[in-house]
Design a protein around this motif. Sequence first.
Motif, mmCIF file in Angstrom:
data_model
loop_
_atom_site.group_PDB
_atom_site.id
_atom_site.type_symbol
_atom_site.label_atom_id
_atom_site.label_comp_id
_atom_site.label_asym_id
_atom_site.label_seq_id
_atom_site.Cartn_x
_atom_site.Cartn_y
_atom_site.Cartn_z
ATOM 1 N N GLU A 56 0.830 -1.189 0.000
ATOM 2 C CA GLU A 56 0.000 0.000 0.000
ATOM 3 C C GLU A 56 0.876 1.254 0.000
ATOM 4 O O GLU A 56 1.988 1.253 0.506
ATOM 5 C CB GLU A 56 -0.930 -0.004 1.223
ATOM 6 N N LYS A 57 0.337 2.322 -0.579
ATOM 7 C CA LYS A 57 1.135 3.522 -0.830
ATOM 8 C C LYS A 57 1.772 4.098 0.433
ATOM 9 O O LYS A 57 2.975 4.366 0.471
ATOM 10 C CB LYS A 57 0.248 4.583 -1.499
ATOM 11 N N GLU A 60 4.570 1.810 1.734
ATOM 12 C CA GLU A 60 5.749 1.779 0.865
ATOM 13 C C GLU A 60 6.524 3.088 0.914
ATOM 14 O O GLU A 60 7.762 3.092 0.869
ATOM 15 C CB GLU A 60 5.349 1.440 -0.569
ATOM 16 N N GLU A 61 5.821 4.204 1.042
ATOM 17 C CA GLU A 61 6.494 5.497 1.151
ATOM 18 C C GLU A 61 7.302 5.572 2.448
ATOM 19 O O GLU A 61 8.449 6.044 2.463
ATOM 20 C CB GLU A 61 5.480 6.635 1.093
#
Length: 283
Positions: A56-57, A60-61
Amino acid sequence: MKKKILLPTDFSRNAWNAISYAVELYKNEACDFYVLNAFNATGYALESMMVPEPGEKLYEEAREKSENGLGKIMERLTFRDESPNHQFFMISQFNGLLDAIKDIVDKQDIEMIIMGTKGTTDARDVIFGSNTVMVMEKSRNCPVLAIPEDATYKTLNEIVFPTDYKMNFKRRELQTLLDVAKITKAEVRVLYASDGDPLDEEQQSNKNLLDEYFGGLTHTYHALYNIEPQSAVRCFVESRDSDMIAFFNRKHSFFGSIFSRPMVKSLGRYAKVPVLALHDLRS
């Protein structure tokens, strides 16, 4: 046998300073250093009660930011650390700081945690940040050495060890202090804040035990009279320009609890003196 040292980091200047201090402290020792960054996907709690998953964004960020930060630390260490006896392991973990530390301490059989006294979000006038206090208080099975923001490593000449002689110390509880004093050839100053009465039989027995444990080190005994323990430590350290304070983090002890507000405030005055928190392994 290699020492195993955990170095938590939030990529702040204070955290890097603590890493540098640790490397210098153990420059002549074989060590495995585990540099840990515990990351969270900040912002998700406002949108959902669901914790983000890998892929998921937000997750991962946060992971990428953590791994990039550790990569930069590894690069800096490669340039500055010349000891062939040092190995560095970078660990990025999606977790709360304390849970991540406990996990690595257990999995890697860590001997000591060395960390800065405050991180990126702590106020300028706060010497001991909330994360440091939490780790020193809750990581009961591993000693914690807290390095103030303004502390730079220099040869350790003197370590102050305050006690009221009421605790029957075990050698293994003092082992980290003994090790640090041995490798640095620092002298140990045992400090007692006395009310003027002579030591009772139990106190004298415990003092004799300390004398036995410190037998291989240069050590001396000191007493300050009719002064509160916190003030005694502050006055002693400031007057002698001591290099480190080591004490037992134990409730109902010489200090009460170090994490009472008065004690944190008092310790905060030693802006340049590293503080080693040892633990009563029986509690």
